[in-house]
Structure formats: C-alpha cells, structure tokens
Design an enzyme around this catalytic site. Structure first.
Site, PDB file in Angstrom:
ATOM      1  N   TYR A  76       1.653   8.718 -14.335  1.00 44.82           N
ATOM      2  CA  TYR A  76       1.407   7.494 -13.554  1.00 44.82           C
ATOM      3  C   TYR A  76      -0.057   7.063 -13.716  1.00 44.82           C
ATOM      4  O   TYR A  76      -0.346   5.887 -13.985  1.00 44.82           O
ATOM      5  CB  TYR A  76       1.749   7.759 -12.081  1.00 44.82           C
ATOM      6  CG  TYR A  76       1.245   6.725 -11.107  1.00 44.82           C
ATOM      7  CD1 TYR A  76       1.904   5.502 -10.948  1.00 44.82           C
ATOM      8  CD2 TYR A  76       0.114   6.963 -10.326  1.00 44.82           C
ATOM      9  CE1 TYR A  76       1.436   4.552 -10.041  1.00 44.82           C
ATOM     10  CE2 TYR A  76      -0.356   6.026  -9.418  1.00 44.82           C
ATOM     11  CZ  TYR A  76       0.306   4.818  -9.278  1.00 44.82           C
ATOM     12  OH  TYR A  76      -0.159   3.895  -8.384  1.00 44.82           O
TER      13      TYR A  76
ATOM     14  N   LYS B 158      -1.469   3.581 -15.325  1.00 39.55           N
ATOM     15  CA  LYS B 158      -2.311   2.630 -14.587  1.00 39.55           C
ATOM     16  C   LYS B 158      -3.648   2.429 -15.305  1.00 39.55           C
ATOM     17  O   LYS B 158      -4.182   1.306 -15.339  1.00 39.55           O
ATOM     18  CB  LYS B 158      -2.547   3.132 -13.151  1.00 39.55           C
ATOM     19  CG  LYS B 158      -1.301   3.172 -12.267  1.00 39.55           C
ATOM     20  CD  LYS B 158      -0.755   1.794 -11.912  1.00 39.55           C
ATOM     21  CE  LYS B 158      -1.626   1.063 -10.921  1.00 39.55           C
ATOM     22  NZ  LYS B 158      -0.977  -0.233 -10.502  1.00 39.55           N
TER      23      LYS B 158
ATOM     24  N   THR C 271      -5.638   2.571  -9.212  1.00 39.29           N
ATOM     25  CA  THR C 271      -5.460   3.776  -8.398  1.00 39.29           C
ATOM     26  C   THR C 271      -6.580   4.809  -8.571  1.00 39.29           C
ATOM     27  O   THR C 271      -7.214   4.869  -9.640  1.00 39.29           O
ATOM     28  CB  THR C 271      -4.112   4.424  -8.774  1.00 39.29           C
ATOM     29  OG1 THR C 271      -3.998   5.703  -8.152  1.00 39.29           O
ATOM     30  CG2 THR C 271      -3.977   4.632 -10.277  1.00 39.29           C
TER      31      THR C 271
HETATM   32  N1  LIG Z   1       1.238   3.481  -2.628  1.00 41.24           N
HETATM   33  C1  LIG Z   1       0.082   4.118  -2.873  1.00 41.24           C
HETATM   34  O1  LIG Z   1      -0.238   5.134  -2.244  1.00 41.24           O
HETATM   35  C2  LIG Z   1      -0.859   3.587  -3.912  1.00 41.24           C
HETATM   36  C3  LIG Z   1      -2.024   4.331  -4.215  1.00 41.24           C
HETATM   37  C4  LIG Z   1      -2.895   3.807  -5.190  1.00 41.24           C
HETATM   38  C5  LIG Z   1      -2.626   2.605  -5.805  1.00 41.24           C
HETATM   39  N2  LIG Z   1      -1.486   1.930  -5.501  1.00 41.24           N
HETATM   40  C6  LIG Z   1      -1.224   0.675  -6.183  1.00 41.24           C
HETATM   41  O2  LIG Z   1      -1.145  -0.347  -5.211  1.00 41.24           O
HETATM   42  C7  LIG Z   1      -0.255  -1.376  -5.644  1.00 41.24           C
HETATM   43  C8  LIG Z   1       0.746  -1.711  -4.548  1.00 41.24           C
HETATM   44  O3  LIG Z   1       1.462  -0.525  -4.240  1.00 41.24           O
HETATM   45  P1  LIG Z   1       2.576  -0.494  -3.104  1.00 41.24           P
HETATM   46  O4  LIG Z   1       2.352   0.741  -2.305  1.00 41.24           O
HETATM   47  O5  LIG Z   1       2.671  -1.815  -2.410  1.00 41.24           O
HETATM   48  O6  LIG Z   1       3.865  -0.263  -4.011  1.00 41.24           O
HETATM   49  P2  LIG Z   1       5.405  -0.297  -3.591  1.00 41.24           P
HETATM   50  O7  LIG Z   1       5.565  -0.421  -2.143  1.00 41.24           O
HETATM   51  O8  LIG Z   1       6.040   0.843  -4.323  1.00 41.24           O
HETATM   52  O9  LIG Z   1       5.884  -1.663  -4.254  1.00 41.24           O
HETATM   53  C9  LIG Z   1       5.915  -1.838  -5.627  1.00 41.24           C
HETATM   54  C10 LIG Z   1       6.491  -3.194  -5.859  1.00 41.24           C
HETATM   55  O10 LIG Z   1       6.520  -3.426  -7.260  1.00 41.24           O
HETATM   56  C11 LIG Z   1       7.711  -4.123  -7.509  1.00 41.24           C
HETATM   57  N3  LIG Z   1       8.094  -4.003  -8.891  1.00 41.24           N
HETATM   58  C12 LIG Z   1       8.258  -2.875  -9.622  1.00 41.24           C
HETATM   59  N4  LIG Z   1       8.660  -3.211 -10.861  1.00 41.24           N
HETATM   60  C13 LIG Z   1       8.738  -4.554 -10.901  1.00 41.24           C
HETATM   61  C14 LIG Z   1       9.090  -5.501 -11.892  1.00 41.24           C
HETATM   62  N5  LIG Z   1       9.469  -5.114 -13.120  1.00 41.24           N
HETATM   63  N6  LIG Z   1       9.075  -6.809 -11.589  1.00 41.24           N
HETATM   64  C15 LIG Z   1       8.719  -7.228 -10.353  1.00 41.24           C
HETATM   65  N7  LIG Z   1       8.381  -6.398  -9.372  1.00 41.24           N
HETATM   66  C16 LIG Z   1       8.391  -5.076  -9.652  1.00 41.24           C
HETATM   67  C17 LIG Z   1       8.715  -3.474  -6.597  1.00 41.24           C
HETATM   68  O11 LIG Z   1       9.835  -4.305  -6.485  1.00 41.24           O
HETATM   69  P3  LIG Z   1      11.335  -3.752  -6.243  1.00 41.24           P
HETATM   70  O12 LIG Z   1      11.478  -3.674  -4.768  1.00 41.24           O
HETATM   71  O13 LIG Z   1      12.174  -4.777  -6.907  1.00 41.24           O
HETATM   72  O14 LIG Z   1      11.418  -2.402  -6.916  1.00 41.24           O
HETATM   73  C18 LIG Z   1       7.899  -3.368  -5.341  1.00 41.24           C
HETATM   74  O15 LIG Z   1       7.951  -4.579  -4.637  1.00 41.24           O
HETATM   75  C19 LIG Z   1       0.353  -0.867  -6.950  1.00 41.24           C
HETATM   76  O16 LIG Z   1      -0.356  -1.393  -8.029  1.00 41.24           O
HETATM   77  C20 LIG Z   1       0.113   0.629  -6.897  1.00 41.24           C
HETATM   78  O17 LIG Z   1       0.035   1.201  -8.206  1.00 41.24           O
HETATM   79  C21 LIG Z   1      -0.606   2.381  -4.555  1.00 41.24           C
END
Ligand SMILES: NC(=O)c1ccc[n+]([C@@H]2O[C@H](COP(=O)([O-])OP(=O)(O)OC[C@H]3O[C@@H](n4cnc5c(N)ncnc54)[C@H](OP(=O)(O)O)[C@@H]3O)[C@@H](O)[C@H]2O)c1
Length: 293
Positions: free
Chosen positions: A125, A129, A101
């Site tokens: 957070y 990360k 991130t």
């Molecule tokens: N969203 C943003 O704006 C943003 C910005 C910068 C970086 N990122 C990074 O981008 C990546 C993808 O983000 P995203 O937006 O797709 O996130 P998201 O929509 O919040 O999805 C997170 C996923 O992680 C799963 N998860 C959490 N804990 C888990 C566990 N113990 N075992 C298995 N699965 C688990 C969740 O599953 P459940 O449905 O079971 O909870 C969900 O499917 C992440 O690494 C995030 O840190 C995101």
C-alpha cells in the site's frame, strides 16, 4: 469556487461534503458507480463538463493488508489512476489536492517525519501511494499532496468504531502499543483541505505547490488511542473494556506497519496557517456524534 471531489462513500469524501455544506461552499462528489477513478476518459469528461476550480482526490485503494496480495489493484488506483487524474487537471489548468500517507516512510526515524525525509515504504500500500505521489508531481505542477495518518470518523470502517464495537463485548482488549502516530479526525482534515483549496484558488499560489504533512495534533500509540476511546465512551455511559498493551510481534498482520508514523506539521502551518485540532478533540466529537446518531 467549485470543488470536485473524486470519491463519494469514503470517510474523507463524506466529511468534505458535510464541511462544504456547513460552510456554504459549492462542492460536488463523484464516485463509483457513476465515476470510476480507473476510467480515465470518464474522469477527464467530468472535469471538462463541470469546470471545477479545483479537484480533491479522496478516492484510494485503502485495504492495507489486502494490498499485499492485490498489488496490481492497489497500484492501478493509487498510482496510475492518479497520474491520469493529474494529466486531466493539468489540461484544465486547475489545482489537484491529493491525499497520501505516513506509510511512505519506514518508521525507523526517532523524531516526527518532515516532508524532505527519505521515503522507504515497507508495505505494498505504501509503495503504491508513493508511486502515486511521484507520478502526480511529474504530471502536474499545480498540486498539493497532503500526507495524513490514522484517519477516523463517524463514517465507514475505522479503528475508533472497531474499538467501540469490540470494547462493548470484552473486558480486556489487547492493542498494539509499539506503533506511535497521530490519529486524524476526517472532518478536521476536510476543513483543512477546504481552507487549502480556497487559498490555492485565490491569489498567487505559486509558492504553495508541494507536499505537506497533515495530521491531528498530539500523538499516541494504538493502545493509548483505544484507552482514550474507552474513557470517552464511559463518560457517555457506555460499558466498555480496558485496553491491554501488546507488541506488534504479538499481533501479526499481512502488511508490516511503521513503528513511527508521526508527521511534523510545521510546514503546513507556516505556509497555509492551517493546524488541525488535537486528536482527542476529534475523538470526543466523533464519539458524541456516533452516540447521538
Ligand atoms: N484511512 C486511513 O487511516 C488513512 C491513513 C493515511 C492516508 N489515508 C488516505 O486518505 C485518503 C482518504 O481515505 P479514507 O479513509 O477516506 O478512505 P476510505 O474510507 O477507504 O474511502 C476510499 C474511497 O475511495 C473510493 N474508491 C476506491 N476506488 C475507487 C475507484 N476506482 N473509483 C472511485 N472511487 C474509488 C471508495 O469508493 P467505494 O465505496 O466505491 O469503494 C471510497 O469512497 C486516501 O487517499 C487514503 O489513502 C487514509
């Protein structure tokens, strides 16, 4: 090439599954309850059984504000579980592509951040990360860490969907205008990840392991992003309000956020020939898809 994606229901995991099926790429997602990233034995067994060519970790603890009071939970998923996953990939001798991130930076730089800039997260957070990045680098050489930012998509909860919902009920929507970043459309990030996975699974990728910045092209403040969403929505006949700029201090949140979230993507383009489209292109696609659904 078979890719195993850790995470199933999230924005990126769903975008990866969609992009792979559109491009005839063999990809399997594994998420809770069947696969819990916190359960190191299950993760190692999944990798051993499936024998993927590469693993993409799309799972994370992403509740930025909640992480301030759930620090242990954030570190368990974003740091310690990543280390276990990295060790399992090292044992199987396969590449691990991991997502990090913009929040590893404090936002005080006046220019977009490059990969070698000093990290200094200002919220829990971001610290979790960053710890994940560090543990991964130490555990497994064959890694690609992609730092992204401001992710939105037709799936789950994100800023674009919130603005469409809130904008439909208010004439004026106040939005922070002193944080600047690059909105990133999850399907664009997913396509980039698949191209990178293909590249590191074929040929000699030894020069490619490392950390890369991977965001949508262009930049905006949250308020400009919101106004663009309202403008595109209106083109589709939606009755939406107007974005009114406010400062971060007028919108206090439990977690502090960097004022500058812009990431320089030049290294990614130079090494992989990968460049994400402009964020406005993604916003258009996303809104069209939501309206047609
Ligand atoms: N969203 C943003 O704006 C943003 C910005 C910068 C970086 N990122 C990074 O981008 C990546 C993808 O983000 P995203 O937006 O797709 O996130 P998201 O929509 O919040 O999805 C997170 C996923 O992680 C799963 N998860 C959490 N804990 C888990 C566990 N113990 N075992 C298995 N699965 C688990 C969740 O599953 P459940 O449905 O079971 O909870 C969900 O499917 C992440 O690494 C995030 O840190 C995101």
């Amino acid at each position: 090439m078979t890719i195993l994606v850790i995470g199933e229901s999230g924005q990126l995991a769903r975008s990866l599954a969609q992009a792979a099926s559109e491009n005839g790429i063999a990809l399997a997602t594994a998420g809770r309850p069947k696969l819990d990233l916190l359960d190191a034995d299950t993760v190692a067994a999944a990798i051993k059984d499936m024998r993927p060519s590469a693993v993409i970790n799309a799972a994370a603890y992403t509740a930025v504000d909640k992480a301030e009071t759930e620090v242990d939970a954030a570190f368990a998923i974003n740091a310690h579980a990543v280390e276990h996953l990295a060790l399992a990939c090292a044992k199987a001798d396969i590449p691990l592509l991991h997502i990090s991130t913009d929040y590893v930076f404090d936002g005080s730089k006046s220019q977009p951040y490059v990969e070698t800039d000093a990290v200094s997260p200002i919220n829990a957070y971001g610290r979790s990360k960053l710890a994940g990045e560090q543990l991964l680098r130490a555990a497994h050489r064959k890694h690609v860490i992609l730092r992204t930012a401001w992710v939105y998509s037709p799936y789950g909860n994100n800023f674009l969907k919130t603005m469409l919902r809130v904008g439909a009920t208010r004439r004026e929507v106040t939005v922070v205008d002193d944080q600047r970043g690059s909105p990133t459309y999850a399907p664009h990030l997913a396509s980039a990840l698949l191209a990178i996975a293909h590249r590191v699974c074929n040929g000699n990728p030894d020069e490619l392991w490392g950390t890369y910045h991977t965001t949508g092209c262009g930049e905006a403040t949250w308020c400009q992003f919101a106004q663009e969403i309202f403008d595109i929505g209106r083109e589709h006949g939606l009755n939406l309000g107007t974005a009114v700029p406010i400062t971060t201090s007028q919108y206090p949140t439990p977690a502090r956020r960097p004022a500058n979230s812009r990431l320089d993507n030049a290294l990614l383009q130079q090494r992989f020939g990968v460049k994400l489209p402009d964020w406005r292109v993604g916003a258009r696609e996303c809104i069209a898809q939501l309206i047609n659904a």
